[in-house]
Enzyme design. Structure first.
Site, PDB file in Angstrom:
ATOM      1  N   SER A 539       0.679  -0.799   0.019  1.00  0.00           N
ATOM      2  CA  SER A 539      -0.023   0.010   0.079  1.00  0.00           C
ATOM      3  C   SER A 539       1.072   0.877   0.122  1.00  0.00           C
ATOM      4  O   SER A 539       1.571   1.778  -0.686  1.00  0.00           O
ATOM      5  CB  SER A 539      -1.323  -0.172   1.161  1.00  0.00           C
ATOM      6  OG  SER A 539      -1.996   1.213   1.288  1.00  0.00           O
ATOM      7  N   ASP A 624      -9.567  -3.823  -5.758  1.00  0.00           N
ATOM      8  CA  ASP A 624      -9.109  -2.680  -4.405  1.00  0.00           C
ATOM      9  C   ASP A 624      -9.533  -1.119  -4.416  1.00  0.00           C
ATOM     10  O   ASP A 624      -9.735  -0.702  -5.291  1.00  0.00           O
ATOM     11  CB  ASP A 624      -7.767  -3.619  -4.587  1.00  0.00           C
ATOM     12  CG  ASP A 624      -7.048  -2.704  -3.838  1.00  0.00           C
ATOM     13  OD1 ASP A 624      -7.569  -1.339  -2.263  1.00  0.00           O
ATOM     14  OD2 ASP A 624      -6.049  -2.315  -2.718  1.00  0.00           O
ATOM     15  N   HIS A 659      -7.751  -4.801  -1.479  1.00  0.00           N
ATOM     16  CA  HIS A 659      -6.646  -4.646  -0.814  1.00  0.00           C
ATOM     17  C   HIS A 659      -6.234  -5.660   0.149  1.00  0.00           C
ATOM     18  O   HIS A 659      -4.708  -5.654   0.141  1.00  0.00           O
ATOM     19  CB  HIS A 659      -7.007  -2.917   0.099  1.00  0.00           C
ATOM     20  CG  HIS A 659      -5.951  -2.228   0.440  1.00  0.00           C
ATOM     21  ND1 HIS A 659      -5.103  -2.004  -0.783  1.00  0.00           N
ATOM     22  CD2 HIS A 659      -5.318  -1.895   1.667  1.00  0.00           C
ATOM     23  CE1 HIS A 659      -4.223  -1.459  -0.197  1.00  0.00           C
ATOM     24  NE2 HIS A 659      -4.517  -0.991   1.086  1.00  0.00           N
TER      25      HIS A 659
END
Length: 684
Positions: A539, A624, A659
């Protein structure tokens, strides 16, 4: 295709697209890879081509990948059960049954010997779905009704449902796209937070009464400033409901008597720029964690429900320059404080009446400790959880009056494991500007020879501190000779609020410099071989990976970038993308030229240039909602076009996840096994 035909690395077509702002033009030849609906046949075909190519390149490692997966799973306890806790007449337990991927939640009335009542079996709820994630699970005040939310897509958009625990029946009430729920004390009314359909920001609070038509739910609050997030919870005393409204730097709390669900929420303290605060209520007092008197936060109290002047609050714990106040737990006779000093978490107990203060001490050089679930504030027993690089997660119960400590449960590592075989260390690395950066390390003693392959992990954003915990999967690297390091770089909050502020906005380059300087220092100190340095981040940590390989690619043999946030300028200029506007105080608003120029200077996607890059495995999820799949897809396409080396560049897109990757207890080990196989193959 002939089975012997070797796939070539996919080459995404180029289609000119120009972004223009501040009189500056940016060419984006892979902008076309964006599809908000995730239905474009061409884009899905391209992602599948990349997956096929990754599958081909990883095929020789299939045996190793399978071996890694099997040993990771084999270390898990076949059946796993939480420490039971008692609340309002019931003992509650959550567990994993043997061979099952999801949690079973149950309770027993009055005694652990009473018959088990399963209140939610997530294995049953997950049947027929490629992805399943439980969100909230909230019981009514009388413990007879349950609200629970579920995500079946991996977009963090939850569907809220209700169950009568007395009859086992489900209510017809179903509410879509929520993020949080809390019960009022009448056992009929709930308040839930609704997400914006486009940006996915939690921005509205509705009131719903069981059995009523959802269309008639009343909008209680709507946040019109899209730099703020909305949440809701009930205080420790269960007397108040609190809507908390937070941006990166500013907070406001709205309060309602939980016995009066038809009443009106009122502001506890007005919203003031750069004032962050949160509240709880217990024993007729409001407790406030606030930065109004110091950036590392103080703990204060107020007897009033409305507080126009926060200067009138009574101070319990002063804000300190060298100690960060992270949280607290309210008990009848004791206040338990979670603090952080010199990068390490601390637990301190303070007697409400005498002021007596005690700090819990631990022997590991790096560790994590935090409050476990303590539902009964009147108890003299306090549960906390401890873990370190070499200590599996352990739950203790502390008698606050006597200091006696009892071990309740320690996670087991199945198969051969002895914590004494491993060594953890804590180092301080001096960065180029003279600042000392803490680094946590672990390795297997008998395999440490100063020429080990070294994997460095970091994050460095949002003030998120990387606490050190035990990882049974990491044993697969340590037992093969790897040294594993966590770099606590600026942008986190390990050394207090200033540590965070010095790694954000127009100081973001400090984050990247710290990581590079730590990488060099660990080689110089003999903790890794110069030609065997690897790095990993996910991320915002993936943004870190992208920045450092643009700036110092020669330092790393291989990189794993998971769901990497690499197209930062384009994303932060697009307010329709989930979470964008809420992050202006983190990265800057590129609509302002100063921030645009600075962000562009380190943006991983924009700064790709013709040069040699390390071997790279890039992963993403089609669904995501945090970092859209097209960011890593575009980045890989541009890297393929410009890089001048023959190193591996692999993109893997999980077509069914978001995610957080795969759902379920064991499936995520597939992803870890893929990443570790990639690294171990390069470390030969």
């Amino acid at each position: 295709m002939n089975s012997k035909t070797k796939l070539k690395a996919p080459a995404a077509r180029k289609q000119s697209y120009i972004h223009e702002i501040h009189g500056h033009q940016r060419s984006d030849d892979y902008f076309w890879l964006r599809d908000d609906n995730r239905e474009s046949p061409e884009i899905l075909d391209y992602l599948n081509q990349e997956n096929a190519f990754t599958g081909q390149e990883m095929a020789p490692l299939a045996g190793l990948q399978s071996e890694l997966y099997e040993e990771m799973v084999a270390r898990q306890e076949p059946e796993l059960e939480s420490v039971p806790y008692f609340k309002k007449g019931y003992w509650y337990i959550s567990r994993y049954d043997q061979g099952q991927d999801f949690t079973v939640y149950s309770r027993r009335k009055g005694s652990m010997d009473a018959p088990e009542e399963v209140i939610l079996d997530c294995n049953q709820r997950a049947l027929g779905h490629n992805y399943y994630q439980l969100g909230d699970l909230a019981l009514s005040s009388n413990s007879l009704l349950m609200a629970y939310s579920e995500d079946l897509v991996s977009r963090r958009q939850y569907t809220l449902r209700f169950k009568n625990l007395s009859t086992g029946e489900d209510f017809a009430d179903v509410i879509e796209d929520i993020s949080a729920v809390v019960w009022a004390n009448d056992n009929q009314t709930v308040f839930y937070v609704k997400k914006h359909p486009e940006t996915l920001l939690p921005y509205q609070v509705y009131r719903h009464k069981l059995g009523d038509d959802i269309k008639n739910d009343q909008l209680i609050y709507e946040e019109c400033d899209d730099t703020f997030y909305v949440n809701i919870y009930k205080t420790r005393s269960e007397q108040y409901l609190v809507i908390c409204i937070d941006s990166t730097t500013t907070s406001e709390c709205l309060v309602l008597d939980a016995d009066n669900p038809m009443g009106q929420f009122i502001s506890f303290a007005p919203r003031t720029r750069d004032h962050e605060y949160s509240i709880d209520h217990f024993q007729d007092k409001f407790y406030i964690r606030t930065n109004n008197s110091g950036k590392n936060f103080a703990l204060k109290t107020s007897d009033s429900l409305t507080n126009e002047n926060s200067d009138s609050w009574n101070t319990i714990i002063e804000a300190r320059d060298d100690v960060l106040l992270e949280g607290y737990e309210l008990m009848a006779d004791w206040l338990i404080v979670e603090e952080r000093q010199a990068g390490l978490p601390l637990l301190r107990q303070i007697n409400h009446l005498s002021g007596e203060s005690k700090i819990l001490s631990f022997k590991d050089p790096v560790y994590t400790v935090f409050s476990h679930y303590n539902p009964d504030p009147d108890s003299t027993k306090f549960r906390y959880q401890y873990t370190s690089f070499t200590t599996p997660a352990t739950v203790y119960e502390l008698d606050l009056n006597t200091g006696d400590t009892r071990l309740l449960k320690q996670s087991q590592v199945m198969g051969p494991f002895n914590s004494e075989d491993y060594q953890s260390e804590r180092l301080w690395v001096t960065a180029r500007d003279g600042i000392k950066v803490p680094v946590s390390l672990v390795y297997r003693k008998e395999l440490f020879n100063h020429s080990n392959p070294l994997l460095i992990y970091a994050y460095g954003s949002y003030g998120h501190s990387l606490d050190i915990g035990f990882s049974s999967s990491n044993l697969s690297l340590l037992d093969r000779g790897f040294v594993y390091a966590v770099a606590h770089i600026r942008g986190g909050e390990e050394l207090g609020r200033s540590w965070y502020e010095d790694g954000k906005l127009l100081k973001k380059q400090n984050t990247f410099n710290d990581f590079v300087d730590v990488s060099k220092a660990l080689v110089e100190s003999g903790h890794g071989a110069k030609e065997q340095v690897f790095a990993m981040g996910g991320s915002a940590g993936g943004l870190l990976m992208g920045a450092v390989i643009n700036q110092s690619p020669e330092l790393y043999k291989g990189i794993v970038a998971a769901v990497p946030f690499v197209d930062i300028v384009s994303t932060m200029l697009d307010e329709s993308i989930p979470l964008t506007t809420g992050e202006y105080d983190e990265w800057g608003n590129p609509n302002k030229k100063t921030y645009y120029d600075y962000m562009l200077s380190y943006s991983p996607y924009d700064q790709v240039v013709p040069q040699d890059y390390p071997n790279m495995l890039v992963t993403t999820g089609l669904h995501d909602s945090q970092v859209q799949y097209w960011e890593p897809a575009k980045w890989v396409a541009k890297l393929r076009e410009l890089k001048t080396d023959n190193n591996q560049l692999l993109l893997y897109t999980d077509m069914e996840a978001g995610h957080g990757g795969k759902s379920g207890r064991f499936k995520h080990f597939e992803d870890i096994a893929r990443e570790f196989a990639f690294l171990l193959n390069l470390a030969k």
